[in-house]
Write an enzyme that holds these catalytic residues in place. Structure first.
Site, PDB file in Angstrom:
ATOM      1  N   SER A  13       0.855  -1.172   0.000  1.00 60.13           N
ATOM      2  CA  SER A  13       0.000   0.000   0.000  1.00 60.13           C
ATOM      3  C   SER A  13       0.900   1.233   0.000  1.00 60.13           C
ATOM      4  CB  SER A  13      -0.864  -0.041   1.267  1.00 60.13           C
ATOM      5  OG  SER A  13      -1.598   1.143   1.390  1.00 60.13           O
ATOM      6  N   SER A  14       0.520   2.250  -0.747  1.00 58.49           N
ATOM      7  CA  SER A  14       1.239   3.530  -0.824  1.00 58.49           C
ATOM      8  C   SER A  14       2.578   3.465  -1.557  1.00 58.49           C
ATOM      9  CB  SER A  14       1.456   4.133   0.575  1.00 58.49           C
ATOM     10  OG  SER A  14       0.219   4.329   1.226  1.00 58.49           O
ATOM     11  N   GLY A  16       2.956   3.328  -4.818  1.00 61.77           N
ATOM     12  CA  GLY A  16       2.872   4.051  -6.083  1.00 61.77           C
ATOM     13  C   GLY A  16       2.292   3.266  -7.238  1.00 61.77           C
ATOM     14  N   LYS A  17       1.723   2.104  -6.964  1.00 61.28           N
ATOM     15  CA  LYS A  17       1.182   1.249  -8.031  1.00 61.28           C
ATOM     16  C   LYS A  17       0.098   1.958  -8.838  1.00 61.28           C
ATOM     17  CE  LYS A  17      -0.246  -1.846  -5.237  1.00 61.28           C
ATOM     18  NZ  LYS A  17       0.046  -1.081  -4.014  1.00 61.28           N
ATOM     19  N   SER A  18      -0.854   2.579  -8.167  1.00 62.43           N
ATOM     20  CA  SER A  18      -1.961   3.242  -8.871  1.00 62.43           C
ATOM     21  C   SER A  18      -1.460   4.419  -9.697  1.00 62.43           C
ATOM     22  CB  SER A  18      -3.024   3.721  -7.881  1.00 62.43           C
ATOM     23  OG  SER A  18      -3.602   2.618  -7.224  1.00 62.43           O
ATOM     24  N   ASP A  39      -8.172  -2.307  -5.155  1.00 61.01           N
ATOM     25  CA  ASP A  39      -8.912  -1.344  -4.332  1.00 61.01           C
ATOM     26  C   ASP A  39     -10.276  -1.029  -4.929  1.00 61.01           C
ATOM     27  OD1 ASP A  39      -6.863  -1.249  -2.496  1.00 61.01           O
ATOM     28  OD2 ASP A  39      -6.101   0.712  -3.154  1.00 61.01           O
TER      29      ASP A  39
END
Length: 187
Positions: A13-14, A16-18, A39
């Site tokens: 999480s966090s 930077g994937k998105s 998500d």
């Protein structure tokens, strides 16, 4: 029409994937890509309170459905960018079972723990400590086609690196190697 390509981004999480996925949709110019994010699947769930056992079962079914949705999109020729957190071994095993390993470009998205904690605080939409909990779990399988470190690279730089690598990715793929090690009966 052959199967679509899957760019599978895995990280905490966090990490930077998105952001990388959004950049990939702007820089990839040799097909039509869809961003499928775990998500987004989680957000489709009912909002009523669930007990822990019911929630755990729902989350497992959600992730299994997510994996099969990726497979279905790719199977009919769609190119897909996947944004996922493989923080439990069964998740990777399930993906290795349902996705065509030769279609998957497996990308490890890494980030320093200090930066993850800073991003998590700044976002404020995740439980405190989630990224730290996932930190050693998501990359424990130890094999990727490509890795990006968002501590040092921007999402755009990572997307451009992935685009370049996609054109010349080696075989066997990381998913092929992992599948051979984890699912020897499929050889």
């Amino acid at each position: 029409m052959g199967p679509g390509r899957i760019i599978f981004l895995n990280g905490t999480s966090s990490s930077g994937k998105s952001s990388i996925a959004r950049e990939l949709l702007t820089v990839l110019d040799d097909g039509v890509f869809f961003h499928l994010a775990v998500d987004s699947f989680n957000a489709m769930r009912t909002k009523r309170e669930l007990g822990q056992a019911e929630l755990d079962a729902a989350l497992r079914r959600t992730r299994m459905g997510f994996h099969r949705s990726i497979a279905a999109m790719a199977e009919v020729g769609n190119d897909v960018v996947v944004d996922h957190v493989l923080s439990e071994p069964w998740r990777l095993a399930d993906c290795l079972t349902v996705l065509r390993p030769e279609s998957v470009l497996f990308v490890g998205v890494r980030c320093s723990l200090d930066e993850l904690l800073r991003r998590e605080r700044a976002r404020g939409d995740r439980p405190s400590g989630l990224a730290a909990h996932q930190y050693d779990l998501v990359h424990s399988h130890g094999d990727y086609d490509l890795e990006c470190d968002t501590t040092r690279m921007s999402a755009r730089e990572c997307a451009l690196r992935i685009k370049d690598f996609l054109q010349r990715r080696p075989t066997p793929t990381a998913f092929s190697r992992l599948r051979a090690r984890r699912l020897p009966h499929d050889r």
